[in-house]
Design a protein around this motif. Structure first.
Motif, PDB file in Angstrom:
ATOM      1  N   ARG A   1       0.846  -1.202   0.000  1.00 14.11           N
ATOM      2  CA  ARG A   1       0.000   0.000   0.000  1.00 14.11           C
ATOM      3  C   ARG A   1       0.879   1.249   0.000  1.00 14.11           C
ATOM      4  O   ARG A   1       0.692   2.160  -0.798  1.00 14.11           O
ATOM      5  CB  ARG A   1      -0.946   0.002   1.201  1.00 14.11           C
ATOM      6  CG  ARG A   1      -1.812   1.260   1.261  1.00 14.11           C
ATOM      7  CD  ARG A   1      -2.866   1.192   2.334  1.00 14.11           C
ATOM      8  NE  ARG A   1      -3.850   0.148   2.113  1.00 14.11           N
ATOM      9  CZ  ARG A   1      -4.847   0.225   1.234  1.00 14.11           C
ATOM     10  NH1 ARG A   1      -4.995   1.297   0.487  1.00 14.11           N
ATOM     11  NH2 ARG A   1      -5.689  -0.778   1.093  1.00 14.11           N
ATOM     12  N   PHE A   2       1.850   1.289   0.885  1.00 13.90           N
ATOM     13  CA  PHE A   2       2.749   2.441   0.964  1.00 13.90           C
ATOM     14  C   PHE A   2       3.502   2.632  -0.357  1.00 13.90           C
ATOM     15  O   PHE A   2       3.577   3.737  -0.890  1.00 13.90           O
ATOM     16  CB  PHE A   2       3.733   2.260   2.128  1.00 13.90           C
ATOM     17  CG  PHE A   2       4.720   3.379   2.247  1.00 13.90           C
ATOM     18  CD1 PHE A   2       4.353   4.586   2.819  1.00 13.90           C
ATOM     19  CD2 PHE A   2       6.013   3.227   1.779  1.00 13.90           C
ATOM     20  CE1 PHE A   2       5.264   5.630   2.925  1.00 13.90           C
ATOM     21  CE2 PHE A   2       6.928   4.264   1.873  1.00 13.90           C
ATOM     22  CZ  PHE A   2       6.558   5.468   2.454  1.00 13.90           C
ATOM     23  N   PHE A   3       4.055   1.543  -0.876  1.00 13.13           N
ATOM     24  CA  PHE A   3       4.849   1.590  -2.107  1.00 13.13           C
ATOM     25  C   PHE A   3       4.047   2.168  -3.274  1.00 13.13           C
ATOM     26  O   PHE A   3       4.503   3.077  -3.966  1.00 13.13           O
ATOM     27  CB  PHE A   3       5.346   0.172  -2.442  1.00 13.13           C
ATOM     28  CG  PHE A   3       6.116   0.076  -3.730  1.00 13.13           C
ATOM     29  CD1 PHE A   3       7.408   0.544  -3.824  1.00 13.13           C
ATOM     30  CD2 PHE A   3       5.532  -0.504  -4.848  1.00 13.13           C
ATOM     31  CE1 PHE A   3       8.122   0.448  -5.013  1.00 13.13           C
ATOM     32  CE2 PHE A   3       6.233  -0.612  -6.042  1.00 13.13           C
ATOM     33  CZ  PHE A   3       7.538  -0.130  -6.125  1.00 13.13           C
ATOM     34  N   PHE A   4       2.853   1.653  -3.499  1.00 11.17           N
ATOM     35  CA  PHE A   4       2.059   2.105  -4.640  1.00 11.17           C
ATOM     36  C   PHE A   4       1.411   3.470  -4.402  1.00 11.17           C
ATOM     37  O   PHE A   4       1.322   4.275  -5.326  1.00 11.17           O
ATOM     38  CB  PHE A   4       1.017   1.057  -5.023  1.00 11.17           C
ATOM     39  CG  PHE A   4       1.605  -0.109  -5.768  1.00 11.17           C
ATOM     40  CD1 PHE A   4       1.952   0.007  -7.111  1.00 11.17           C
ATOM     41  CD2 PHE A   4       1.833  -1.317  -5.131  1.00 11.17           C
ATOM     42  CE1 PHE A   4       2.508  -1.059  -7.800  1.00 11.17           C
ATOM     43  CE2 PHE A   4       2.386  -2.393  -5.816  1.00 11.17           C
ATOM     44  CZ  PHE A   4       2.730  -2.266  -7.153  1.00 11.17           C
TER      45      PHE A   4
ATOM     46  N   GLU B   1       2.615   5.898  -2.707  1.00 10.60           N
ATOM     47  CA  GLU B   1       3.676   6.893  -2.894  1.00 10.60           C
ATOM     48  C   GLU B   1       3.838   7.256  -4.372  1.00 10.60           C
ATOM     49  O   GLU B   1       4.287   8.346  -4.700  1.00 10.60           O
ATOM     50  CB  GLU B   1       5.019   6.361  -2.355  1.00 10.60           C
ATOM     51  CG  GLU B   1       5.159   6.471  -0.865  1.00 10.60           C
ATOM     52  CD  GLU B   1       5.320   7.914  -0.412  1.00 10.60           C
ATOM     53  OE1 GLU B   1       6.245   8.587  -0.886  1.00 10.60           O
ATOM     54  OE2 GLU B   1       4.510   8.356   0.418  1.00 10.60           O
ATOM     55  N   LYS B   2       3.475   6.359  -5.243  1.00 12.57           N
ATOM     56  CA  LYS B   2       3.578   6.585  -6.685  1.00 12.57           C
ATOM     57  C   LYS B   2       2.269   7.101  -7.268  1.00 12.57           C
ATOM     58  O   LYS B   2       2.116   7.224  -8.478  1.00 12.57           O
ATOM     59  CB  LYS B   2       4.021   5.305  -7.379  1.00 12.57           C
ATOM     60  CG  LYS B   2       5.419   4.912  -6.926  1.00 12.57           C
ATOM     61  CD  LYS B   2       5.862   3.599  -7.472  1.00 12.57           C
ATOM     62  CE  LYS B   2       7.233   3.214  -6.979  1.00 12.57           C
ATOM     63  NZ  LYS B   2       8.186   4.246  -6.753  1.00 12.57           N
ATOM     64  N   GLY B   3       1.283   7.360  -6.400  1.00 13.47           N
ATOM     65  CA  GLY B   3       0.015   7.927  -6.846  1.00 13.47           C
ATOM     66  C   GLY B   3      -1.028   6.908  -7.263  1.00 13.47           C
ATOM     67  O   GLY B   3      -2.051   7.264  -7.841  1.00 13.47           O
ATOM     68  N   TRP B   4      -0.802   5.641  -6.962  1.00 10.69           N
ATOM     69  CA  TRP B   4      -1.732   4.583  -7.337  1.00 10.69           C
ATOM     70  C   TRP B   4      -2.850   4.454  -6.305  1.00 10.69           C
ATOM     71  O   TRP B   4      -2.659   4.737  -5.122  1.00 10.69           O
ATOM     72  CB  TRP B   4      -1.003   3.242  -7.411  1.00 10.69           C
ATOM     73  CG  TRP B   4      -0.114   3.055  -8.593  1.00 10.69           C
ATOM     74  CD1 TRP B   4       0.932   3.848  -8.967  1.00 10.69           C
ATOM     75  CD2 TRP B   4      -0.148   1.986  -9.531  1.00 10.69           C
ATOM     76  NE1 TRP B   4       1.543   3.338 -10.077  1.00 10.69           N
ATOM     77  CE2 TRP B   4       0.891   2.190 -10.447  1.00 10.69           C
ATOM     78  CE3 TRP B   4      -0.963   0.879  -9.674  1.00 10.69           C
ATOM     79  CZ2 TRP B   4       1.144   1.324 -11.499  1.00 10.69           C
ATOM     80  CZ3 TRP B   4      -0.713   0.003 -10.722  1.00 10.69           C
ATOM     81  CH2 TRP B   4       0.330   0.233 -11.628  1.00 10.69           C
ATOM     82  N   GLU B   5      -3.982   3.973  -6.762  1.00 12.62           N
ATOM     83  CA  GLU B   5      -5.076   3.562  -5.876  1.00 12.62           C
ATOM     84  C   GLU B   5      -4.828   2.087  -5.577  1.00 12.62           C
ATOM     85  O   GLU B   5      -4.623   1.287  -6.501  1.00 12.62           O
ATOM     86  CB  GLU B   5      -6.403   3.755  -6.598  1.00 12.62           C
ATOM     87  CG  GLU B   5      -7.625   3.438  -5.788  1.00 12.62           C
ATOM     88  CD  GLU B   5      -8.890   3.660  -6.594  1.00 12.62           C
ATOM     89  OE1 GLU B   5      -9.708   2.723  -6.659  1.00 12.62           O
ATOM     90  OE2 GLU B   5      -9.056   4.758  -7.170  1.00 12.62           O
TER      91      GLU B   5
ATOM     92  N   LEU C   1      10.476  -4.982  -8.650  1.00 13.36           N
ATOM     93  CA  LEU C   1       9.017  -5.021  -8.710  1.00 13.36           C
ATOM     94  C   LEU C   1       8.486  -3.857  -9.545  1.00 13.36           C
ATOM     95  O   LEU C   1       7.623  -4.045 -10.401  1.00 13.36           O
ATOM     96  CB  LEU C   1       8.398  -4.984  -7.316  1.00 13.36           C
ATOM     97  CG  LEU C   1       6.880  -4.928  -7.273  1.00 13.36           C
ATOM     98  CD1 LEU C   1       6.264  -6.183  -7.878  1.00 13.36           C
ATOM     99  CD2 LEU C   1       6.396  -4.716  -5.838  1.00 13.36           C
ATOM    100  N   GLN C   2       9.018  -2.667  -9.319  1.00 10.56           N
ATOM    101  CA  GLN C   2       8.585  -1.499 -10.078  1.00 10.56           C
ATOM    102  C   GLN C   2       8.837  -1.691 -11.576  1.00 10.56           C
ATOM    103  O   GLN C   2       7.977  -1.380 -12.406  1.00 10.56           O
ATOM    104  CB  GLN C   2       9.300  -0.237  -9.585  1.00 10.56           C
ATOM    105  CG  GLN C   2       8.815   1.026 -10.278  1.00 10.56           C
ATOM    106  CD  GLN C   2       7.377   1.347  -9.939  1.00 10.56           C
ATOM    107  OE1 GLN C   2       7.025   1.478  -8.781  1.00 10.56           O
ATOM    108  NE2 GLN C   2       6.529   1.474 -10.947  1.00 10.56           N
TER     109      GLN C   2
END
Length: 120
Positions: free
Chosen positions: A21-24, A26-30, A112-113
């Motif tokens: 959750r934090f990782f995505f 931070e990149k602006g993802w839902e 992963l990214q």
């Protein structure tokens, strides 16, 4: 206006779900997280993700069967599924499941990214 990307994460590890959750985010993802693969079709239809991360050892149907169900659904089969597992045969399991690719646990977030970005 840029559309927000959405990810659905299926994993029974609370700590990993928080990290994803934090990782995505931070990149602006839902981010939509699920601790079971029960009702996977309904969950994916409801969250309408651009990509799915699927753990292998997830209650109760398991990642392999859940991924097969998604890939056999005409409406959902084109959503990329990234199989994520610590299993030593992750490549073979991901292939049997019909996943688009896989990432072995433990994983590096840069890797992963790059895997996620390869679908966009």
């Amino acid at each position: 206006m840029v559309a927000v990307k959405r990810v659905a994460v299926f994993d029974d590890d609370d700590d990993l779900l928080i990290i994803f959750r934090f990782f995505f985010e931070e990149k602006g993802w839902e981010v939509h997280t699920y601790k079971t693969s029960d009702d996977v079709i309904d969950k994916v239809r409801m969250s309408s993700p651009d990509v799915i991360l699927m753990d292998n050892w997830i209650p109760t149907t398991g990642g392999l069967f859940a991924t097969q169900m998604l890939k056999n659904d005409e409406e959902l089969k084109n959503i990329p599924v990234i199989y994520i597992s610590a299993n030593n045969d992750i490549k073979g399991i991901a292939e049997r499941a019909g996943a688009d690719t896989y990432v072995a646990k433990p994983f590096d977030f840069e890797h992963l990214q790059n895997v996620v970005d390869s679908f966009f």
